[in-house]
Design a protein around this motif. Structure first.
Motif, PDB file in Angstrom:
ATOM      1  N   THR A 116       0.828  -1.204   0.000  1.00 35.23           N
ATOM      2  CA  THR A 116       0.000   0.000   0.000  1.00 35.23           C
ATOM      3  C   THR A 116       0.867   1.261   0.000  1.00 35.23           C
ATOM      4  O   THR A 116       0.634   2.201  -0.765  1.00 35.23           O
ATOM      5  CB  THR A 116      -0.926   0.012   1.240  1.00 35.23           C
ATOM      6  N   ALA A 117       1.894   1.260   0.865  1.00 38.70           N
ATOM      7  CA  ALA A 117       2.800   2.407   0.951  1.00 38.70           C
ATOM      8  C   ALA A 117       3.514   2.613  -0.382  1.00 38.70           C
ATOM      9  O   ALA A 117       3.600   3.742  -0.893  1.00 38.70           O
ATOM     10  CB  ALA A 117       3.815   2.184   2.067  1.00 38.70           C
ATOM     11  N   ALA A 118       4.003   1.500  -0.973  1.00 41.36           N
ATOM     12  CA  ALA A 118       4.706   1.584  -2.254  1.00 41.36           C
ATOM     13  C   ALA A 118       3.772   2.128  -3.323  1.00 41.36           C
ATOM     14  O   ALA A 118       4.163   2.941  -4.162  1.00 41.36           O
ATOM     15  CB  ALA A 118       5.233   0.201  -2.655  1.00 41.36           C
ATOM     16  N   TRP A 119       2.517   1.692  -3.272  1.00 39.98           N
ATOM     17  CA  TRP A 119       1.527   2.127  -4.259  1.00 39.98           C
ATOM     18  C   TRP A 119       1.302   3.635  -4.184  1.00 39.98           C
ATOM     19  O   TRP A 119       1.144   4.306  -5.194  1.00 39.98           O
ATOM     20  CB  TRP A 119       0.221   1.378  -4.014  1.00 39.98           C
ATOM     21  N   ALA A 120       1.302   4.163  -2.922  1.00 39.78           N
ATOM     22  CA  ALA A 120       1.073   5.597  -2.722  1.00 39.78           C
ATOM     23  C   ALA A 120       2.249   6.412  -3.249  1.00 39.78           C
ATOM     24  O   ALA A 120       2.078   7.510  -3.779  1.00 39.78           O
ATOM     25  CB  ALA A 120       0.833   5.887  -1.241  1.00 39.78           C
ATOM     26  N   ILE A 126       7.274   7.697 -10.412  1.00 39.72           N
ATOM     27  CA  ILE A 126       7.194   7.594 -11.871  1.00 39.72           C
ATOM     28  C   ILE A 126       7.224   8.993 -12.497  1.00 39.72           C
ATOM     29  O   ILE A 126       7.865   9.209 -13.532  1.00 39.72           O
ATOM     30  CB  ILE A 126       5.930   6.802 -12.276  1.00 39.72           C
ATOM     31  N   ASP A 127       6.555   9.945 -11.835  1.00 36.27           N
ATOM     32  CA  ASP A 127       6.578  11.327 -12.337  1.00 36.27           C
ATOM     33  C   ASP A 127       7.996  11.869 -12.392  1.00 36.27           C
ATOM     34  O   ASP A 127       8.404  12.466 -13.394  1.00 36.27           O
ATOM     35  CB  ASP A 127       5.716  12.220 -11.420  1.00 36.27           C
TER      36      ASP A 127
END
Ligand SMILES: [Zn+2]
Length: 178
Positions: A116-120, A126-127
């Motif tokens: 979840t943390a990585a997803w956030a 990526i930006d």
């Protein structure tokens, strides 16, 4: 966790245990194998239980038309599976099984939190990767293509990592839970 494999509660290792498993696997149990082994199993609780569980597992395998050509490594796996079943059904080692279950649940929880943390964090990462890429690449299209490729491979890596962690856990629960 280091002491989990030490001492199987009421179970004591027996030197003849592997002979019993071999006899069951090759279909020589109880007829066709050493009489002394059969009479030993009548008195030895470990060997009796190993024989019973091995027979059950063997019947399971025959039902599913599984070819029984068990190599040496397979026998080691088999013995581990028999052990896991015995431990799962022995009341004396219930607390250890429970502890395993709780540890597994905590591990899954931590894993979920990390994902979840990585997803956030991922969109930001990526930006910034795209911004960096745009400074080095000739066109915005190439930068976008690169970052979407990066996004895809990250997703695949994430799924693969999850499977790598979840699969052994699932196997553990299948083997230990009756
Ligand atoms: Zn024995």
């Amino acid at each position: 966790m280091t002491h989990v494999r030490q001492g199987h509660g009421a179970q004591a290792d027996c030197a003849k245990e592997q002979l019993v498993v071999n006899a069951v696997l090759s279909g020589r149990w109880p007829q066709g194998c050493d009489d002394s082994l059969v009479s030993h199993a009548k008195e030895c609780m470990t060997c009796r239980e190993v024989a019973d569980v091995s027979l059950l597992l063997r019947e399971d395998s025959e039902d599913s038309r599984f070819e029984m050509h068990v190599p040496a490594a397979g026998q080691i796996w088999w013995r581990a599976a028999v052990r896991a079943r015995l431990e799962g059904t022995t009341a004396a080692v219930r607390p250890i099984t429970w502890m395993h279950g709780i540890t597994g649940a905590v591990a899954v929880g931590v894993l979920m939190a990390v994902i979840t943390a990585a997803w956030a964090v991922l969109p930001d990462a990526i930006d910034s990767a795209r911004t960096t890429a745009m400074q080095f690449l000739p066109s915005a299209e190439a930068a976008s293509a690169l970052t979407s490729l990066l996004k895809q491979s990250l997703l695949i890596a994430g799924v693969a990592a999850t499977l790598l962690i979840v699969a052994p856990l699932a196997l553990y629960f299948v083997l230990s839970d009756d």
